[in-house]
Design a protein around this motif. Structure first.
Motif, mmCIF file in Angstrom:
data_model
loop_
_atom_site.group_PDB
_atom_site.id
_atom_site.type_symbol
_atom_site.label_atom_id
_atom_site.label_comp_id
_atom_site.label_asym_id
_atom_site.label_seq_id
_atom_site.Cartn_x
_atom_site.Cartn_y
_atom_site.Cartn_z
ATOM 1 N N ASP A 232 -9.509 0.952 10.370
ATOM 2 C CA ASP A 232 -8.985 0.932 9.006
ATOM 3 C C ASP A 232 -7.583 0.305 8.983
ATOM 4 O O ASP A 232 -7.288 -0.545 8.136
ATOM 5 C CB ASP A 232 -8.932 2.374 8.473
ATOM 6 C CG ASP A 232 -8.829 2.397 6.970
ATOM 7 O OD1 ASP A 232 -9.763 1.896 6.321
ATOM 8 O OD2 ASP A 232 -7.811 2.875 6.440
ATOM 9 N N GLU A 233 -6.764 0.697 9.938
ATOM 10 C CA GLU A 233 -5.384 0.184 9.997
ATOM 11 C C GLU A 233 -5.368 -1.289 10.396
ATOM 12 O O GLU A 233 -4.425 -2.010 10.083
ATOM 13 C CB GLU A 233 -4.559 1.004 11.007
ATOM 14 C CG GLU A 233 -4.207 2.406 10.555
ATOM 15 C CD GLU A 233 -5.361 3.400 10.622
ATOM 16 O OE1 GLU A 233 -6.439 3.051 11.162
ATOM 17 O OE2 GLU A 233 -5.210 4.522 10.127
ATOM 18 N N ALA B 295 0.842 -1.204 0.000
ATOM 19 C CA ALA B 295 0.000 0.000 0.000
ATOM 20 C C ALA B 295 0.879 1.256 0.000
ATOM 21 O O ALA B 295 0.586 2.237 -0.688
ATOM 22 C CB ALA B 295 -0.916 -0.020 1.210
ATOM 23 N N GLY C 14 -7.835 -7.077 4.492
ATOM 24 C CA GLY C 14 -6.521 -7.634 4.160
ATOM 25 C C GLY C 14 -5.968 -8.463 5.297
ATOM 26 O O GLY C 14 -4.880 -9.006 5.198
ATOM 27 N N TYR D 252 -5.849 -8.177 -1.381
ATOM 28 C CA TYR D 252 -4.634 -8.271 -0.578
ATOM 29 C C TYR D 252 -4.050 -9.670 -0.699
ATOM 30 O O TYR D 252 -4.783 -10.650 -0.820
ATOM 31 C CB TYR D 252 -4.950 -8.005 0.897
ATOM 32 C CG TYR D 252 -5.235 -6.558 1.215
ATOM 33 C CD1 TYR D 252 -4.202 -5.638 1.329
ATOM 34 C CD2 TYR D 252 -6.534 -6.119 1.416
ATOM 35 C CE1 TYR D 252 -4.461 -4.307 1.642
ATOM 36 C CE2 TYR D 252 -6.807 -4.796 1.728
ATOM 37 C CZ TYR D 252 -5.763 -3.897 1.841
ATOM 38 O OH TYR D 252 -6.022 -2.590 2.145
ATOM 39 N N SER E 146 0.704 -7.132 7.576
ATOM 40 C CA SER E 146 1.382 -5.879 7.936
ATOM 41 C C SER E 146 0.384 -4.810 8.377
ATOM 42 O O SER E 146 0.289 -3.738 7.776
ATOM 43 C CB SER E 146 2.165 -5.374 6.722
ATOM 44 O OG SER E 146 2.975 -6.393 6.203
ATOM 45 N N ARG F 288 -6.881 -3.132 6.932
ATOM 46 C CA ARG F 288 -6.267 -2.857 5.627
ATOM 47 C C ARG F 288 -4.769 -2.636 5.793
ATOM 48 O O ARG F 288 -4.325 -1.526 6.088
ATOM 49 C CB ARG F 288 -6.935 -1.630 4.986
ATOM 50 C CG ARG F 288 -8.372 -1.933 4.673
ATOM 51 C CD ARG F 288 -9.160 -0.751 4.187
ATOM 52 N NE ARG F 288 -10.553 -1.130 4.161
ATOM 53 C CZ ARG F 288 -11.388 -1.040 5.179
ATOM 54 N NH1 ARG F 288 -10.982 -0.554 6.325
ATOM 55 N NH2 ARG F 288 -12.638 -1.444 5.069
ATOM 56 N N PRO F 289 -3.984 -3.678 5.616
ATOM 57 C CA PRO F 289 -2.545 -3.599 5.899
ATOM 58 C C PRO F 289 -1.839 -2.550 5.053
ATOM 59 O O PRO F 289 -1.970 -2.560 3.830
ATOM 60 C CB PRO F 289 -2.021 -4.986 5.519
ATOM 61 C CG PRO F 289 -3.221 -5.852 5.380
ATOM 62 C CD PRO F 289 -4.380 -4.969 5.064
ATOM 63 N N ALA F 290 -1.130 -1.651 5.714
ATOM 64 C CA ALA F 290 -0.441 -0.584 4.973
ATOM 65 C C ALA F 290 0.899 -0.221 5.606
ATOM 66 O O ALA F 290 1.430 0.846 5.357
ATOM 67 C CB ALA F 290 -1.338 0.649 4.905
ATOM 68 N N PHE F 291 1.411 -1.103 6.459
ATOM 69 C CA PHE F 291 2.663 -0.800 7.158
ATOM 70 C C PHE F 291 3.815 -1.628 6.590
ATOM 71 O O PHE F 291 3.591 -2.599 5.884
ATOM 72 C CB PHE F 291 2.520 -1.139 8.651
ATOM 73 C CG PHE F 291 1.490 -0.339 9.392
ATOM 74 C CD1 PHE F 291 1.210 0.965 9.050
ATOM 75 C CD2 PHE F 291 0.810 -0.891 10.459
ATOM 76 C CE1 PHE F 291 0.272 1.706 9.743
ATOM 77 C CE2 PHE F 291 -0.135 -0.167 11.168
ATOM 78 C CZ PHE F 291 -0.407 1.125 10.809
#
Lengths: 80, 394
Positions: free
Chosen positions: B189-190, A28, B64, A64, B155, B193-196
């Motif tokens: 959200d975090e 992302a 995710g 994902y 993540s 929805r993996p964004a790290f």
């Protein structure tokens, strides 16, 4: 903030995921950085990128995947 | 049903007085998934190799995290557990359930999966072990119909967990369950929805006894503490520990104080509170006579992790004291600053503790806008590795 819409960002992200399919897994954050670089930080911010990713995932255009870390990829049916 | 798998090696694990996962699995061996699972495990014990693959594209629409894809590499030999995905379900704060709720979850799980569970996984979630891809969406729908949601995986923000704090414990310095729930809801959200660059774990402990091992197991540990003086009831001390016996106060309390801030002349206990590090040892031992102070809040620690890629790290203090129940917005702000920095410069699969080690604590603090403090040390009496600039120096 900008004249770039979330839809435009989502479409651009989708093109990028398609382009990199089979070559590199994109996170992302990779998409976010690429969009800010492409459109400029005065037109696209993190919040907008988040919304665009959500749109991509919720619409089923992307999904994902987990390969050691979490990545955004094309769903299997779109790659066959 | 196909024949029951024979498992002589696994059966060794059912012997003796101890609890055994094999004993529990054998109770439901009539379930074909469990039967094949036992067979596959027996084979792994014989061959000394694992037959699981994990990951891939598997999950529920829009999320995710929460589903960990698992497949075996022996689909012809063990077809019933060829797909054996793990589901993480966000547990209620403090792990409080009623039996009716657990029955509902088990009914859903027997219908949609293997029926095997793990209450609870090390992150804190309810773990439902083994289902097929086609059951994921119906299972998710069934779980949400009884007000449960999936937890984190990959993540992302992993499912926050907490001790049961004020619900059962007199030492809790803040309402861990309330804060854990609020943080969970704030970062939905975090969480989904993996964004790290890698996982991020929050854990909330009500006091330094740290019953959820937040200091060792979470990237962001919130540990209850207090600011004012430990409360001493000298009368109770005499009654229960001097006359009542059982505790050698000089040996078991005073000499074991890590900051040597206590003195005991045989009749009166004194504490130099300015030197106290709030470790809870004296309070645990003399629990009828000592109590935490009244000005309670929490310390925020950062960087703990169990060994996976790099070695284990203990979290260190980032914010020595905060009135957390009235300052959650400040915590969100700091955490989001940290995520921005880590997201920008963190390497793939680099935990925040490793990231801070790599860039240096001084640089990290400067970037997230926090002032260095003497409490920011990884071990007692060690150098915090911060270079202070003298006035006039560039």
């Amino acid at each position: 903030m900008s004249d770039v819409s979330v839809e435009t960002v989502a479409d651009t992200m989708y093109d990028m995921v398609k382009e990199y399919h089979g070559k590199k897994n994109l996170k992302a954050l990779d998409l976010q950085k690429a969009m800010i670089k492409k459109f400029g930080d005065d037109k696209v911010d993190k919040k907008m990128c988040k919304a665009a990713i959500r749109q991509l995932i919720d619409s089923g255009k992307c999904t994902y995947s987990y390969v050691g870390g979490s990545y955004i990829v094309l769903p299997p049916e779109k790659t066959e | 049903m196909t024949e029951k798998r024979q498992t002589p090696k696994l059966d060794e694990l059912t012997k003796g007085p101890w609890p055994s996962f094999v004993t529990e699995m054998k109770k439901v061996q009539d379930n074909p998934m469990v039967n094949d699972l036992l067979g596959q495990l027996e084979r792994s014990y014989n061959e000394k190799i694992g037959h699981w693959k994990h990951g891939g594209i598997v999950g529920v629409m829009g999320y995710g995290g929460g589903v960990i894809g698992r497949y075996n590499d022996l689909p012809d030999d063990f077809p019933e557990c060829n797909e054996f995905h793990t589901i993480r379900v966000n547990q209620p704060a403090g792990w409080f359930y009623d039996s009716k709720t657990i029955r509902k979850i088990c009914d859903i799980w027997e219908k949609r999966g293997s029926g095997l569970t793990n209450f609870h996984g090390s992150t804190g979630d309810m773990v439902l072990l083994g289902t097929r891809t086609k059951e994921l969406e119906p299972l998710f729908s069934d779980l949400t119909s009884i007000d449960f949601d999936l937890g984190g995986s990959g993540s992302d923000v992993r499912t926050p967990s907490c001790c049961n704090g004020k619900a059962r414990c007199e030492w809790a310095c803040y309402d861990t369950m309330k804060i854990c729930h609020e943080v969970t809801m704030h970062f939905q959200d975090e969480l989904h929805r993996p964004a790290f660059p890698y996982k991020w774990k929050f854990k909330f402990s009500g006091c330094a006894n740290d019953c959820v091992a937040s200091i060792a197991r979470s990237d962001c540990a919130v540990i209850g503490t207090w600011k004012d003086e430990i409360k001493i009831d000298q009368k109770a001390l005499q009654e229960h520990y001097v006359n009542g016996g059982g505790v050698d106060i000089a040996r078991d309390v005073v000499n074991r104080c890590p900051s040597r801030c206590m003195s005991w002349d045989g009749t009166k206990l004194e504490i130099a509170n300015e030197d106290c590090v709030k470790c809870m040892h004296c309070i645990n031992v003399l629990h009828k006579a000592l109590r935490p102070g009244d000005e309670r809040g929490a310390a925020i620690l950062i960087g703990g992790k169990a060994p996976i890629i790099g070695g284990a790290l203990l979290a260190f203090t980032l914010i020595p004291f905060i009135d957390i129940e009235n300052s959650l917005e400040d915590i969100y702000e700091v955490v989001e600053e940290i995520w921005d920095l880590w997201g920008e410069y963190g390497k793939n699969r680099e935990r925040i503790g490793e990231f801070i080690q790599r860039i240096g604590l001084g640089n990290f603090l400067e970037q997230v806008g926090l002032e260095p403090a003497p409490e920011m040390i990884s071990h007692p009496r060690t150098n915090p590795y911060i270079f202070f600039e003298l006035d006039g120096e560039e």
